[in-house]
Design an enzyme around this catalytic site. Structure first.
Site, PDB file in Angstrom:
ATOM      1  N   GLU A  51      -6.386  -4.435  10.464  1.00 57.47           N
ATOM      2  CA  GLU A  51      -5.272  -3.736  10.667  1.00 57.47           C
ATOM      3  C   GLU A  51      -5.646  -2.843  11.858  1.00 57.47           C
ATOM      4  O   GLU A  51      -6.416  -1.719  11.811  1.00 57.47           O
ATOM      5  CB  GLU A  51      -5.350  -2.616   9.318  1.00 57.47           C
ATOM      6  CG  GLU A  51      -4.901  -3.184   8.161  1.00 57.47           C
ATOM      7  CD  GLU A  51      -4.133  -2.148   7.333  1.00 57.47           C
ATOM      8  OE1 GLU A  51      -3.029  -2.441   6.758  1.00 57.47           O
ATOM      9  OE2 GLU A  51      -4.519  -1.097   7.131  1.00 57.47           O
ATOM     10  N   ASN A  87       0.984  -1.200   0.147  1.00 53.09           N
ATOM     11  CA  ASN A  87       0.043  -0.030   0.047  1.00 53.09           C
ATOM     12  C   ASN A  87       0.975   1.376  -0.054  1.00 53.09           C
ATOM     13  O   ASN A  87       1.491   1.478   0.976  1.00 53.09           O
ATOM     14  CB  ASN A  87      -0.816   0.119   1.239  1.00 53.09           C
ATOM     15  CG  ASN A  87      -1.842   1.367   1.261  1.00 53.09           C
ATOM     16  OD1 ASN A  87      -2.047   2.009   0.406  1.00 53.09           O
ATOM     17  ND2 ASN A  87      -2.496   1.455   2.495  1.00 53.09           N
ATOM     18  N   HIS A 127      -9.742   1.277   4.421  1.00 56.94           N
ATOM     19  CA  HIS A 127      -8.889   1.603   4.910  1.00 56.94           C
ATOM     20  C   HIS A 127      -8.981   2.618   6.055  1.00 56.94           C
ATOM     21  O   HIS A 127      -9.861   3.462   5.956  1.00 56.94           O
ATOM     22  CB  HIS A 127      -7.801   1.882   4.214  1.00 56.94           C
ATOM     23  CG  HIS A 127      -6.408   2.258   4.629  1.00 56.94           C
ATOM     24  ND1 HIS A 127      -6.077   3.295   5.571  1.00 56.94           N
ATOM     25  CD2 HIS A 127      -5.487   1.182   4.801  1.00 56.94           C
ATOM     26  CE1 HIS A 127      -4.667   2.844   6.236  1.00 56.94           C
ATOM     27  NE2 HIS A 127      -4.101   1.897   5.620  1.00 56.94           N
ATOM     28  N   LYS A 166       0.111   4.232  -0.649  1.00 59.60           N
ATOM     29  CA  LYS A 166      -0.519   5.167  -0.067  1.00 59.60           C
ATOM     30  C   LYS A 166      -0.481   6.634  -0.875  1.00 59.60           C
ATOM     31  O   LYS A 166      -0.333   6.564  -2.147  1.00 59.60           O
ATOM     32  CB  LYS A 166      -0.378   5.627   1.314  1.00 59.60           C
ATOM     33  CG  LYS A 166      -0.278   4.451   2.231  1.00 59.60           C
ATOM     34  CD  LYS A 166      -0.470   4.731   3.730  1.00 59.60           C
ATOM     35  CE  LYS A 166      -0.571   3.575   4.637  1.00 59.60           C
ATOM     36  NZ  LYS A 166      -0.857   3.832   6.104  1.00 59.60           N
ATOM     37  N   GLU A 224      -7.430   5.074   7.211  1.00 57.17           N
ATOM     38  CA  GLU A 224      -7.375   6.570   6.738  1.00 57.17           C
ATOM     39  C   GLU A 224      -8.550   7.024   5.914  1.00 57.17           C
ATOM     40  O   GLU A 224      -8.734   8.249   5.924  1.00 57.17           O
ATOM     41  CB  GLU A 224      -5.867   6.661   6.055  1.00 57.17           C
ATOM     42  CG  GLU A 224      -4.770   6.421   7.190  1.00 57.17           C
ATOM     43  CD  GLU A 224      -3.628   5.774   6.327  1.00 57.17           C
ATOM     44  OE1 GLU A 224      -3.321   5.781   5.175  1.00 57.17           O
ATOM     45  OE2 GLU A 224      -2.626   5.366   7.156  1.00 57.17           O
ATOM     46  N   GLY A 226       1.870   2.408  10.956  1.00 50.30           N
ATOM     47  CA  GLY A 226       2.651   3.246  11.043  1.00 50.30           C
ATOM     48  C   GLY A 226       3.648   3.736  12.432  1.00 50.30           C
ATOM     49  O   GLY A 226       4.090   4.704  12.613  1.00 50.30           O
ATOM     50  N   SER A 230       2.212  -1.866  10.656  1.00 58.75           N
ATOM     51  CA  SER A 230       3.799  -1.889  11.008  1.00 58.75           C
ATOM     52  C   SER A 230       4.382  -3.236  10.627  1.00 58.75           C
ATOM     53  O   SER A 230       5.509  -3.700  11.242  1.00 58.75           O
ATOM     54  CB  SER A 230       3.803  -1.401  12.500  1.00 58.75           C
ATOM     55  OG  SER A 230       3.508  -0.495  12.824  1.00 58.75           O
TER      56      SER A 230
END
Ligand code: PGA
Length: 257
Positions: free
Chosen positions: A177, A11, A101, A13, A103, A183, A220
């Site tokens: 996730e 991914n 996702h 991003k 985000e 991250g 991560s």
């Protein structure tokens, strides 16, 4: 029982512009092909931003490396300025699509119902959805992980209950996730993963038995953390963010599992 197939989803991003994406895929075209060839049980999926998706798909055509979108619209076509449909991703050469996702949930306000419709659009366009679910740190601390996952999956179950034919024998990737692991360089404990994947596989057996579901983990994932998370036999692949921006790191992850 553990299926042989493993998915490694990169991914990328919104990290690279068009030229940077093209440079990376051109530089590593042979590397990715070779990695896929040496590990035929591993399906590598690269998810560039939508501006570079068609180019990436053209470069990797017939290579065994698949391309995916990072999101798709919850409608088929029409007046939805700024959105990209599942069909557009498919006709540009994509085969997968990340949906829901955290985000997107956070910054674009995607609700569980909208996300379920995005999955439906993906199936209709013959894209394999990679549905992302997971709890926040606060929800984890309150012991609400399974309740959150159930809430996130319920919209999918409700939407597809009268249309199970859309799922029949279709691959459906569900990536756990945890938001707090994305991250941050921290990953869940073995016990937490055992609990979550046990819970997920039971839920799916009961509620979504017609699809061919593969459970992934994301958050991560790196050559360092993969050693801690690879043990659970119910995990059939990984969604990799930061570490997928470096081919050598991504390769180590594929080779470690
Ligand atoms: P990360 O991102 O690997 O950088 O934690 C994963 C993701 O957001 O899909």
């Amino acid at each position: 029982m553990k299926a042989q197939k493993q998915f490694y989803v990169a991914n990328w991003k919104m990290n690279w512009d068009f030229d940077e994406t093209v440079t990376f895929i051109t530089q590593h075209y042979d590397d990715f092909r070779e990695l896929g060839r040496i590990h035929p049980e591993s399906q590598i999926v690269l998810c560039p931003s939508s501006i570079a998706l068609a180019q990436a798909a053209a470069v990797f055509q017939d290579s065994g490396i698949m391309i995916g979108g990072q999101d798709c619209a919850d409608h088929h076509k029409g007046a939805f300025t700024g959105q990209v449909s599942a069909e557009q991703i498919k006709t540009a050469g994509g085969a997968f699509c990340i949906i829901g996702h955290s985000e997107q949930r956070k910054y674009a306000g995607s609700t569980n119902v909208v996300i379920a419709h995005k999955c439906e659009q993906a199936f209709l366009a013959d894209l394999t959805p990679i549905l992302c679910i997971g709890e926040t740190k606060e929800q984890l601390q309150q012991g609400k992980t399974s309740a959150v996952l159930e809430e996130q999956l319920k919209s999918i179950v409700d939407l597809f209950a009268p249309k199970t034919y859309l799922l029949h024998d279709k691959q459906f990737l569900i990536a756990y996730e945890p938001v707090w692991a994305i991250g941050t360089n921290s990953v869940p404990t073995q016990d937490h993963l055992d609990f979550v994947y046990g819970w997920l596989s039971n839920f799916i057996k009961k509620q979504l038995p017609v699809a061919q579901i593969f459970l992934l983990y994301g958050g991560s994932v790196s050559p360092q953390t993969i050693k801690e998370i690879k043990h659970n036999p119910l995990i059939n692949g990984f969604l990799v963010g930061g570490a997928s921006l470096d081919f050598q790191e991504f390769k180590k992850i594929v080779e470690c599992t």
